[in-house]
Write an enzyme that holds these catalytic residues in place. Structure first.
Site, PDB file in Angstrom:
ATOM      1  N   ASN A 152       0.819  -1.222   0.000  1.00 51.36           N
ATOM      2  CA  ASN A 152       0.000   0.000   0.000  1.00 51.36           C
ATOM      3  C   ASN A 152       0.846   1.262   0.000  1.00 51.36           C
ATOM      4  OD1 ASN A 152      -2.001  -1.875   0.148  1.00 51.36           O
ATOM      5  ND2 ASN A 152      -2.649  -1.393   2.248  1.00 51.36           N
TER       6      ASN A 152
ATOM      7  N   THR B 214     -14.693  38.679 -31.867  1.00 53.86           N
ATOM      8  CA  THR B 214     -15.516  38.281 -30.722  1.00 53.86           C
ATOM      9  C   THR B 214     -16.773  37.684 -31.354  1.00 53.86           C
ATOM     10  OG1 THR B 214     -16.622  40.419 -30.584  1.00 53.86           O
ATOM     11  CG2 THR B 214     -14.657  40.144 -29.222  1.00 53.86           C
ATOM     12  N   HIS B 215     -17.302  36.651 -30.761  1.00 47.36           N
ATOM     13  CA  HIS B 215     -18.439  35.928 -31.344  1.00 47.36           C
ATOM     14  C   HIS B 215     -18.120  35.421 -32.745  1.00 47.36           C
ATOM     15  CE1 HIS B 215     -20.700  37.976 -28.106  1.00 47.36           C
ATOM     16  NE2 HIS B 215     -20.007  39.039 -28.490  1.00 47.36           N
TER      17      HIS B 215
ATOM     18  N   SER C 274      -6.701  13.119 -48.781  1.00 43.59           N
ATOM     19  CA  SER C 274      -7.955  12.375 -48.747  1.00 43.59           C
ATOM     20  C   SER C 274      -7.848  11.230 -49.740  1.00 43.59           C
ATOM     21  CB  SER C 274      -9.102  13.316 -49.139  1.00 43.59           C
ATOM     22  OG  SER C 274     -10.163  12.567 -49.692  1.00 43.59           O
TER      23      SER C 274
ATOM     24  N   LYS D 290      -7.216  17.629 -51.446  1.00 43.47           N
ATOM     25  CA  LYS D 290      -7.323  17.922 -50.012  1.00 43.47           C
ATOM     26  C   LYS D 290      -6.005  17.832 -49.246  1.00 43.47           C
ATOM     27  CE  LYS D 290     -11.014  17.506 -47.809  1.00 43.47           C
ATOM     28  NZ  LYS D 290     -11.868  18.422 -47.087  1.00 43.47           N
TER      29      LYS D 290
ATOM     30  N   GLU E 243      -6.788  18.357 -35.468  1.00 45.44           N
ATOM     31  CA  GLU E 243      -8.109  17.751 -35.223  1.00 45.44           C
ATOM     32  C   GLU E 243      -8.021  16.636 -34.181  1.00 45.44           C
ATOM     33  OE1 GLU E 243     -10.792  17.624 -39.059  1.00 45.44           O
ATOM     34  OE2 GLU E 243      -8.716  17.350 -39.609  1.00 45.44           O
TER      35      GLU E 243
ATOM     36  N   TYR F  29      -6.512   2.181   2.392  1.00 45.26           N
ATOM     37  CA  TYR F  29      -6.335   1.672   1.029  1.00 45.26           C
ATOM     38  C   TYR F  29      -7.476   0.742   0.624  1.00 45.26           C
ATOM     39  CZ  TYR F  29      -4.639  -0.838  -3.022  1.00 45.26           C
ATOM     40  OH  TYR F  29      -4.538  -1.382  -4.272  1.00 45.26           O
TER      41      TYR F  29
ATOM     42  N   GLN G  75      -6.142   0.655  -7.574  1.00 40.85           N
ATOM     43  CA  GLN G  75      -5.367   0.092  -8.682  1.00 40.85           C
ATOM     44  C   GLN G  75      -5.834   0.668 -10.022  1.00 40.85           C
ATOM     45  OE1 GLN G  75      -3.867  -4.011  -8.507  1.00 40.85           O
ATOM     46  NE2 GLN G  75      -5.211  -4.442 -10.243  1.00 40.85           N
TER      47      GLN G  75
HETATM   48  N1  ARG Z   1      -1.349  -3.325  -7.488  1.00 41.90           N
HETATM   49  C1  ARG Z   1      -1.854  -2.670  -6.315  1.00 41.90           C
HETATM   50  C2  ARG Z   1      -2.316  -1.257  -6.665  1.00 41.90           C
HETATM   51  O1  ARG Z   1      -1.988  -0.809  -7.706  1.00 41.90           O
HETATM   52  C3  ARG Z   1      -0.792  -2.603  -5.281  1.00 41.90           C
HETATM   53  C4  ARG Z   1      -1.317  -2.474  -3.893  1.00 41.90           C
HETATM   54  C5  ARG Z   1      -1.997  -3.717  -3.485  1.00 41.90           C
HETATM   55  N2  ARG Z   1      -2.330  -3.692  -2.085  1.00 41.90           N
HETATM   56  C6  ARG Z   1      -3.214  -4.524  -1.579  1.00 41.90           C
HETATM   57  N3  ARG Z   1      -3.475  -4.408  -0.320  1.00 41.90           N
HETATM   58  N4  ARG Z   1      -3.834  -5.414  -2.319  1.00 41.90           N
HETATM   59  O2  ARG Z   1      -2.988  -0.589  -5.923  1.00 41.90           O
END
Ligand code: ARG
Length: 471
Positions: A118, A163-164, A291, A297, A304, A331, A336
């Site tokens: 984490n 403008t506009h 084109s 063209k 774009e 977390y 992820q």
């Molecule tokens: N691959 C996970 C992510 O990107 C890493 C962390 C995973 N942690 C866990 N407690 N499963 O967040």
């Protein structure tokens, strides 16, 4: 955990689980397909963590030694494309750790002491993004310089300002380019500002609560260059927040979105200007395409597409904000999902800026077409009103007098400046022969001397200011 258990991630949390995850779940939860691009940051973070563990007496000198050797080997293998990324090892972190353990044995298994994926992943993403931000800030500097060069070359070229999308007043083409320089300068400022909040260290937060090992988080921060302008270590100060928030990624994406919006506005103008109806500019052929059916063209595909890709970056911003909303501390695996939108935002913005730096240098200006367009639409009507005001007429009255004159000129298919003096004088006797200078495009521009105005002298002053700012 024995080393062959770490080999099989389905068994990595081992004893508690009575069956491995299904193949579909493995594919669904794995991130290694995209997060492997974090590998360099992951190794950098691991080395800083291991060095600190050693300095704190948690890791032996031998362990620290072989970890460095193993990581050097892994770096070489990844760079050479020899590294085998395994889906069953889920993500970049477990892949590298498992390989390290394969190479150096138990020392590899000690690396994760006092750390969790984490705080590891949060650190990796920050380190990686910091490097990308630096590259983007440099590209923005190059783009600004390319536009400043254009402004310098064409400070005296006159085009209609709108403008506009209606002809409003004449402006210098250089001035118009410098408007975009201002936008990109603010974009660079925003990235520089967001970088400070990105460049803070989550490591040491461990899973969510901190850890019982005597970690020196400030040392790790200094090793990783996570320091402020005074050289003070920048460390996330709350472990729950450190592992869970992705506001730095959202903030970056918001800044990137604004930058793409500016690119998109510029693109829209380039597209209009190179259409036959305007004919103001030409883009170098390498930025246009033909084109398959219409042989005549030359299409502005690059601007774009840039306009179109702005939409996808806006989408990434929405995605990231929505991802965060509703997540309880700390977390969650939801996070992820921060990676693909973030990576694609960086890739899209980087490629777009690179192309625009080059494309800006390849713009050819058709000054005569701009001039002819500025001569239509009574672009200097305001100048005539201002002229009457200087002769003592209240502005509202002058506005009315000029409106009558414009109407009469339009009815005869003429521009204000094409009316004979006698006819102009019929609207107000104070009008003298000097009116034609007032009604000229050059005369109009030369009077716009306010700071930030379009008079060529002001444009040149801004060019000089930008050049000294951008060195
Ligand atoms: N691959 C996970 C992510 O990107 C890493 C962390 C995973 N942690 C866990 N407690 N499963 O967040």
């Amino acid at each position: 955990m024995s080393s062959n258990q770490l080999d099989q991630k389905s068994q990595a949390w081992s004893a508690l689980f009575s069956e491995p995850v299904s193949e579909l779940v493995q594919r669904y939860t794995a991130s290694v397909g995209f997060d492997q691009r974090l590998w360099r940051a992951d190794i950098q973070g691991s080395l800083a963590h291991a060095e600190m563990l050693h300095a704190q007496g948690v890791l032996s000198a031998d362990d620290w030694e072989v970890i460095q050797r193993g990581m050097a080997q892994i770096t070489q293998d990844i760079e050479a494309g020899r590294f085998e990324w395994r889906l069953d090892l889920e993500d970049v972190h477990l892949n590298i750790e498992a390989r390290l353990t394969q190479l150096v044995g138990d020392a590899g298994k000690r690396l994760h002491t006092g750390r969790s994926r984490n705080d590891q992943v949060a650190t990796d993403v920050r380190l990686w993004l910091r490097g990308e931000m630096d590259g983007l800030i440099e590209l923005l500097r190059q783009l600004q310089l390319a536009l400043v060069d254009l402004a310098d070359q064409h400070a005296e070229v006159i085009m209609p300002g709108f403008t506009h999308l209606q002809v409003a007043q004449p402006v210098s083409f250089g001035h118009h380019m410098l408007a975009y320089v201002e936008m990109f300068a603010r974009d660079a400022e925003r990235l520089t500002d967001a970088r400070q909040r990105t460049n803070r260290l989550p490591l040491g937060a461990a899973a969510l609560a901190g850890t019982s090992y005597p970690l020196d988080r400030e040392r790790v921060a200094r090793t990783l260059g996570m320091v402020d302008e005074q050289g003070q270590a920048c460390v996330c100060q709350n472990s729950l927040d450190a592992v869970s928030d992705r506001d730095f990624a959202i903030e970056f994406t918001a800044a990137a979105t604004l930058c793409m919006v500016h690119i998109s506005r510029l693109s829209e103008e380039l597209i209009l200007w190179m259409s036959q109806n305007f004919g103001f500019i030409r883009l170098a052929d390498r930025f246009t395409t033909g084109s398959s059916i219409m042989p005549q063209k030359k299409n502005p595909d690059v601007p774009e597409l840039a306009r179109g890709k702005t939409g996808r970056v806006v989408g990434h911003l929405m995605g990231l904000i929505t991802l965060m909303k509703g997540q309880p501390l700390a977390y969650n695996k939801d996070n992820q999902e921060d990676k693909e939108p973030l990576f694609d935002t960086v890739d899209t913005l980087r490629d777009t800026l690179r192309i625009f730096v080059d494309m800006a240098g390849g713009i050819t200006v058709n000054a005569e077409a701009m001039r002819q367009a500025a001569l239509k639409g009574h672009a200097t009507a305001t100048d005539l009103a201002d002229h009457l005001v200087k002769k003592g007429m209240p502005f509202r009255d002058a506005h009315e007098v000029v409106a009558h004159a414009v109407r009469s000129a339009s009815e005869r298919g003429l521009d204000l400046a094409q009316l004979p003096l006698a006819e102009l004088q019929a609207f107000d006797a104070r009008i003298g022969p000097e009116v034609f200078e007032v009604l000229s495009l050059e005369g109009s521009l030369a009077t716009r001397q306010t700071l930030g105005g379009t008079a060529p002298r002001q444009v040149r002053a801004q060019v000089a200011r930008h050049r000294s700012r951008l060195v």
